[in-house]
Design a protein around this motif. Structure first.
Motif, mmCIF file in Angstrom:
data_model
loop_
_atom_site.group_PDB
_atom_site.id
_atom_site.type_symbol
_atom_site.label_atom_id
_atom_site.label_comp_id
_atom_site.label_asym_id
_atom_site.label_seq_id
_atom_site.Cartn_x
_atom_site.Cartn_y
_atom_site.Cartn_z
ATOM 1 N N ARG A 131 5.265 -21.953 5.310
ATOM 2 C CA ARG A 131 5.025 -23.293 5.865
ATOM 3 C C ARG A 131 5.039 -23.255 7.395
ATOM 4 N NH1 ARG A 131 8.180 -25.545 2.726
ATOM 5 N NH2 ARG A 131 10.009 -25.924 4.035
ATOM 6 N N VAL A 132 5.981 -22.514 7.962
ATOM 7 C CA VAL A 132 6.055 -22.374 9.419
ATOM 8 C C VAL A 132 4.770 -21.746 9.952
ATOM 9 C CG1 VAL A 132 7.159 -21.079 11.285
ATOM 10 C CG2 VAL A 132 8.566 -22.332 9.638
ATOM 11 N N LEU A 133 4.312 -20.670 9.306
ATOM 12 C CA LEU A 133 3.103 -19.993 9.760
ATOM 13 C C LEU A 133 1.876 -20.901 9.658
ATOM 14 C CD1 LEU A 133 3.586 -16.416 8.251
ATOM 15 C CD2 LEU A 133 3.673 -17.065 10.662
ATOM 16 N N ALA A 134 1.782 -21.664 8.565
ATOM 17 C CA ALA A 134 0.636 -22.561 8.387
ATOM 18 C C ALA A 134 0.617 -23.638 9.464
ATOM 19 C CB ALA A 134 0.679 -23.192 6.994
ATOM 20 N N VAL A 135 1.783 -24.210 9.739
ATOM 21 C CA VAL A 135 1.876 -25.265 10.757
ATOM 22 C C VAL A 135 1.582 -24.690 12.140
ATOM 23 C CG1 VAL A 135 3.496 -26.773 11.962
ATOM 24 C CG2 VAL A 135 3.412 -26.767 9.470
ATOM 25 N N ALA A 136 2.190 -23.544 12.460
ATOM 26 C CA ALA A 136 1.977 -22.931 13.769
ATOM 27 C C ALA A 136 0.508 -22.558 13.962
ATOM 28 C CB ALA A 136 2.862 -21.698 13.919
ATOM 29 N N ARG A 137 -0.112 -22.029 12.912
ATOM 30 C CA ARG A 137 -1.531 -21.648 13.001
ATOM 31 C C ARG A 137 -2.389 -22.874 13.305
ATOM 32 N NH1 ARG A 137 -1.644 -19.218 8.580
ATOM 33 N NH2 ARG A 137 -1.330 -17.109 9.397
ATOM 34 N N GLU A 138 -2.095 -23.985 12.626
ATOM 35 C CA GLU A 138 -2.861 -25.215 12.831
ATOM 36 C C GLU A 138 -2.658 -25.768 14.239
ATOM 37 O OE1 GLU A 138 -3.069 -29.766 10.998
ATOM 38 O OE2 GLU A 138 -1.947 -28.209 9.960
ATOM 39 N N LEU A 139 -1.411 -25.828 14.695
ATOM 40 C CA LEU A 139 -1.124 -26.385 16.013
ATOM 41 C C LEU A 139 -1.643 -25.498 17.134
ATOM 42 C CD1 LEU A 139 2.497 -27.789 15.492
ATOM 43 C CD2 LEU A 139 0.361 -29.074 15.659
ATOM 44 N N PHE A 140 -1.485 -24.184 17.000
ATOM 45 C CA PHE A 140 -1.991 -23.276 18.026
ATOM 46 C C PHE A 140 -3.517 -23.360 18.121
ATOM 47 C CE2 PHE A 140 1.823 -20.169 17.556
ATOM 48 C CZ PHE A 140 2.551 -20.922 18.456
ATOM 49 N N ALA A 141 -4.177 -23.440 16.961
ATOM 50 C CA ALA A 141 -5.639 -23.502 16.962
ATOM 51 C C ALA A 141 -6.129 -24.777 17.625
ATOM 52 C CB ALA A 141 -6.162 -23.415 15.526
ATOM 53 N N GLU A 142 -5.426 -25.872 17.399
ATOM 54 C CA GLU A 142 -5.848 -27.171 17.929
ATOM 55 C C GLU A 142 -5.507 -27.337 19.406
ATOM 56 O OE1 GLU A 142 -3.954 -30.120 15.581
ATOM 57 O OE2 GLU A 142 -5.284 -29.866 13.853
ATOM 58 N N ARG A 143 -4.293 -26.887 19.785
ATOM 59 C CA ARG A 143 -3.784 -27.245 21.109
ATOM 60 C C ARG A 143 -3.394 -26.060 21.974
ATOM 61 N NH1 ARG A 143 0.689 -31.131 18.871
ATOM 62 N NH2 ARG A 143 1.610 -30.678 20.909
ATOM 63 N N GLY A 144 -3.570 -24.850 21.485
ATOM 64 C CA GLY A 144 -3.187 -23.693 22.278
ATOM 65 C C GLY A 144 -1.700 -23.413 22.181
ATOM 66 N N LEU A 145 -1.203 -22.607 23.103
ATOM 67 C CA LEU A 145 0.176 -22.120 23.023
ATOM 68 C C LEU A 145 1.203 -23.038 23.667
ATOM 69 C CD1 LEU A 145 -0.237 -18.298 23.697
ATOM 70 C CD2 LEU A 145 -0.291 -19.541 21.541
ATOM 71 N N ASP A 146 0.780 -24.209 24.129
ATOM 72 C CA ASP A 146 1.733 -25.127 24.752
ATOM 73 C C ASP A 146 2.654 -25.784 23.729
ATOM 74 O OD1 ASP A 146 0.737 -24.584 27.245
ATOM 75 O OD2 ASP A 146 -0.684 -26.258 27.238
ATOM 76 N N VAL A 147 2.319 -25.680 22.460
ATOM 77 C CA VAL A 147 3.154 -26.263 21.408
ATOM 78 C C VAL A 147 4.532 -25.600 21.439
ATOM 79 C CG1 VAL A 147 3.359 -26.689 18.937
ATOM 80 C CG2 VAL A 147 1.110 -26.627 20.014
ATOM 81 N N VAL A 182 1.331 -15.261 13.425
ATOM 82 C CA VAL A 182 0.293 -16.269 13.188
ATOM 83 C C VAL A 182 -1.097 -15.670 13.351
ATOM 84 C CG1 VAL A 182 -0.771 -18.332 14.184
ATOM 85 C CG2 VAL A 182 1.675 -18.308 13.724
ATOM 86 N N PHE A 183 -1.268 -14.826 14.366
ATOM 87 C CA PHE A 183 -2.597 -14.331 14.697
ATOM 88 C C PHE A 183 -2.850 -12.917 14.190
ATOM 89 C CE2 PHE A 183 -2.121 -17.394 18.399
ATOM 90 C CZ PHE A 183 -2.839 -18.393 17.760
ATOM 91 N N ALA A 184 -2.122 -12.495 13.170
ATOM 92 C CA ALA A 184 -2.315 -11.137 12.635
ATOM 93 C C ALA A 184 -3.748 -10.932 12.168
ATOM 94 C CB ALA A 184 -1.331 -10.883 11.493
ATOM 95 N N ASP A 185 -4.317 -11.926 11.467
ATOM 96 C CA ASP A 185 -5.700 -11.793 10.982
ATOM 97 C C ASP A 185 -6.685 -11.763 12.141
ATOM 98 O OD1 ASP A 185 -4.863 -11.745 8.368
ATOM 99 O OD2 ASP A 185 -5.240 -13.881 8.009
ATOM 100 N N GLU A 186 -6.437 -12.632 13.150
ATOM 101 C CA GLU A 186 -7.326 -12.665 14.304
ATOM 102 C C GLU A 186 -7.246 -11.366 15.107
ATOM 103 O OE1 GLU A 186 -6.783 -16.858 13.096
ATOM 104 O OE2 GLU A 186 -5.459 -15.129 13.305
ATOM 105 N N VAL A 187 -6.056 -10.783 15.173
ATOM 106 C CA VAL A 187 -5.900 -9.503 15.866
ATOM 107 C C VAL A 187 -6.733 -8.424 15.184
ATOM 108 C CG1 VAL A 187 -4.263 -7.615 16.282
ATOM 109 C CG2 VAL A 187 -3.658 -9.948 16.930
ATOM 110 N N ARG A 188 -6.673 -8.382 13.858
ATOM 111 C CA ARG A 188 -7.467 -7.391 13.122
ATOM 112 C C ARG A 188 -8.960 -7.612 13.352
ATOM 113 N NH1 ARG A 188 -3.119 -7.855 9.323
ATOM 114 N NH2 ARG A 188 -4.084 -9.688 8.350
ATOM 115 N N LEU A 189 -9.384 -8.883 13.341
ATOM 116 C CA LEU A 189 -10.796 -9.190 13.562
ATOM 117 C C LEU A 189 -11.212 -8.812 14.981
ATOM 118 C CD1 LEU A 189 -13.490 -10.413 12.793
ATOM 119 C CD2 LEU A 189 -12.561 -12.681 13.332
#
Length: 206
Positions: A31-47, A77-84
């Motif tokens: 749940r933490v990862l899902a929320v962090a992924r959503e917030l980071f994607a929307e608003r960047g790392l200022d969250v 959170v960005f493990a998949d994006e790092v691989r990509l």
């Protein structure tokens, strides 16, 4: 007289409780990862970490037990994006035509930028150059990617295709400018990212 409690029953109950605790912990982490992924994607790392904990409905202690620092959370959170991103850079560097490989990296990274603001915020953030984050997996990925892209750019310059005054900071500048892509409606974002990449490539051309 109460029936005796067999040792096997005790062990079974303990195993069930352990499994439940592990399941709860796994659910909290997911749940933490899902929320962090959503917030980071929307608003960047200022969250903030506190905001992530509140949105995920977990206590700050639970969040920090799983992710002792924000850098740890970013990396997870960005493990998949790092691989990509690693695949994009590796394929671009492997191209026998360095200019074509360079253009491919620019286009695909711009699309990734439009898709996930938080990932590119992390990639371009100066904080990952500091000693505090130097040992993190994300910082290591960032350094490796930038080193590979720098080598690719030099090859493209040597081939006379990339402008001679290009530096890797110019790519960072393009990625920072591309943050505005996040303000475009989702269904139009990829096309806009590809157009933005084409304009950047024209600017980089020798």
């Amino acid at each position: 007289m109460d029936a005796p409690v067999h040792l096997t029953q005790v062990r079974s109950t303990a195993a069930q409780m352990t499994q439940m605790l592990r399941s709860d912990a796994r659910d909290n982490r997911d749940r933490v990862l899902a929320v962090a992924r959503e917030l980071f994607a929307e608003r960047g790392l200022d969250v903030t970490m506190r905001e992530i904990a509140r949105r995920a409905e977990v206590g700050p202690a639970t969040l920090y037990r799983r992710f002792p620092s924000k850098t740890d959370l970013v990396g997870a959170v960005f493990a998949d994006e790092v691989r990509l991103c690693t695949t994009i850079v590796d394929e671009g560097c492997a191209d026998t035509d360095p200019w074509r490989g360079f253009c491919s990296v620019i286009e695909q990274v711009c699309v990734l930028n439009g898709r996930n603001q938080g990932f590119v915020d992390a990639f371009t953030s100066a904080q990952f150059d500091t000693a505090q984050f130097d040992a993190s997996d994300y910082a290591a990925h960032r350094r490796a990617a930038l080193a590979s892209l720098t080598a690719l750019a030099r090859r493209a310059q040597a081939a006379g295709r990339l402008r001679a005054d290009f530096t890797i900071d110019d790519l960072i500048l393009v990625l920072l400018a591309g943050r505005a892509l996040a303000s475009i409606p989702q269904h139009r974002r990829e096309a806009a990212a590809r157009r933005f990449a084409a304009l950047a490539i024209d600017a980089f051309r020798a």
